[in-house]
Design a protein around this motif. Structure first.
Motif, short mmCIF file in Angstrom:
data_model
loop_
_atom_site.label_atom_id
_atom_site.label_comp_id
_atom_site.label_asym_id
_atom_site.label_seq_id
_atom_site.Cartn_x
_atom_site.Cartn_y
_atom_site.Cartn_z
N CYS A 52 0.79 -1.19 0.02
CA CYS A 52 -0.01 0.04 0.00
C CYS A 52 0.76 1.26 -0.08
O CYS A 52 0.27 2.19 -0.31
CB CYS A 52 -0.91 0.08 1.29
SG CYS A 52 0.08 0.05 2.84
N LEU A 73 -1.22 -6.73 7.72
CA LEU A 73 -2.72 -6.54 6.97
C LEU A 73 -3.02 -5.03 7.71
O LEU A 73 -2.92 -4.67 9.00
CB LEU A 73 -3.92 -7.21 7.29
CG LEU A 73 -3.75 -8.74 7.07
CD1 LEU A 73 -4.92 -9.73 7.22
CD2 LEU A 73 -3.64 -8.84 5.48
N LYS A 93 -5.94 -3.89 7.11
CA LYS A 93 -7.42 -3.74 7.01
C LYS A 93 -7.76 -4.98 7.34
O LYS A 93 -7.41 -5.97 7.21
CB LYS A 93 -8.04 -3.08 5.91
CG LYS A 93 -9.50 -3.31 5.84
CD LYS A 93 -9.98 -2.87 4.24
CE LYS A 93 -11.77 -2.81 4.02
NZ LYS A 93 -11.97 -2.55 3.06
N LEU A 129 -9.78 -8.19 7.07
CA LEU A 129 -10.33 -8.87 5.56
C LEU A 129 -11.20 -9.99 5.86
O LEU A 129 -10.95 -10.87 6.74
CB LEU A 129 -9.35 -9.10 4.75
CG LEU A 129 -8.24 -8.06 4.30
CD1 LEU A 129 -7.20 -8.64 3.61
CD2 LEU A 129 -9.05 -6.83 3.69
N LYS A 176 -2.98 -3.97 -2.24
CA LYS A 176 -3.54 -2.62 -1.38
C LYS A 176 -3.73 -2.85 -0.14
O LYS A 176 -3.92 -1.64 0.59
CB LYS A 176 -4.51 -2.04 -2.08
CG LYS A 176 -5.92 -2.76 -2.32
CD LYS A 176 -6.84 -2.16 -3.24
CE LYS A 176 -8.04 -2.91 -3.13
NZ LYS A 176 -9.04 -2.13 -3.96
N TYR A 177 -4.01 -3.99 0.43
CA TYR A 177 -4.48 -4.18 2.09
C TYR A 177 -3.21 -4.63 2.73
O TYR A 177 -3.51 -5.14 4.02
CB TYR A 177 -5.43 -5.28 2.22
CG TYR A 177 -6.79 -4.68 1.45
CD1 TYR A 177 -7.39 -3.33 1.45
CD2 TYR A 177 -7.47 -5.51 0.33
CE1 TYR A 177 -8.55 -3.03 0.86
CE2 TYR A 177 -8.70 -5.06 -0.07
CZ TYR A 177 -9.08 -3.56 0.01
OH TYR A 177 -10.31 -3.38 -0.49
#
Length: 190
Positions: A125, A138, A140, A142, A184-185
């Motif tokens: 990211c 991570l 975020k 998920l 992107k995460y």
């Protein structure tokens, strides 16, 4: 020409002002080598330009100063490096930077060549290059499709694998289950 460039640069890297050993760098593409399209740079900056070293945002803070250079070759390299950085200050620098139309076209022509190579690279990211075997975190929580597993924010995924032909995806194990994760995460763990 080297003597002329040494005088122009005051024996310092034309990007970061380092006094480390300097080498000529021909800013491509060019039809003939001259003082306008050749610059003197240190090895650290060369690694950043040629992508042989990971982007060093701290080192590239020097671009805040090099945007004011009157040398077209320095302007082109600075513009290309700023476009590779995923930082708000880099965007601000690009907005402040002035180049004539010919120099901007030269900078963009090299960026197109760079993007052909860059398309084959997995990045997190923050734009850091990911390699097989890296550990990522991570950024975020998920939910894993087809499973009741929920991968929580802050989970470390070790020994990742890169998905071939898709730079937006990596594979990793969470709670013993191999899953596909969008780049992107994730943030590369230091």
């Amino acid at each position: 020409m080297e003597a002329q460039l040494l005088e122009r640069s005051e024996n310092k890297c034309e990007l970061c002002q380092s006094a480390d050993p300097l080498k000529l760098y021909k800013v491509l593409p060019q039809t003939s080598s001259n003082a306008e399209n050749t610059i003197l740079i240190c090895d650290k900056c060369r690694g950043q330009i040629e992508k042989t070293a990971e982007l060093d945002v701290k080192h590239l803070n020097c671009l805040r100063t090099s945007i004011w250079s009157a040398v077209p070759g320095v302007q082109v390299v600075t513009w290309r490096l700023l476009n590779r950085l995923n930082e708000s200050w880099a965007v601000d620098c690009l907005e402040m930077m002035y180049m004539d139309e010919e120099t901007l076209a030269w900078a963009k022509s090299g960026l197109a060549e760079d993007s052909d190579v860059a398309d084959d690279v997995h990045k997190d990211c923050n734009g850091q290059v990911l390699e097989a075997g890296n550990s990522v975190v991570l950024i975020k929580t998920l939910d894993v499709k087809g499973s009741s597993l929920s991968a929580k924010l802050g989970t470390v995924v070790k020994n990742i694998r890169l998905v071939e032909n898709n730079t937006d995806q990596i594979e990793g194990k969470i709670e013993g289950q191999t899953i596909v994760i969008l780049t992107k995460y994730v943030r590369k763990q230091s």
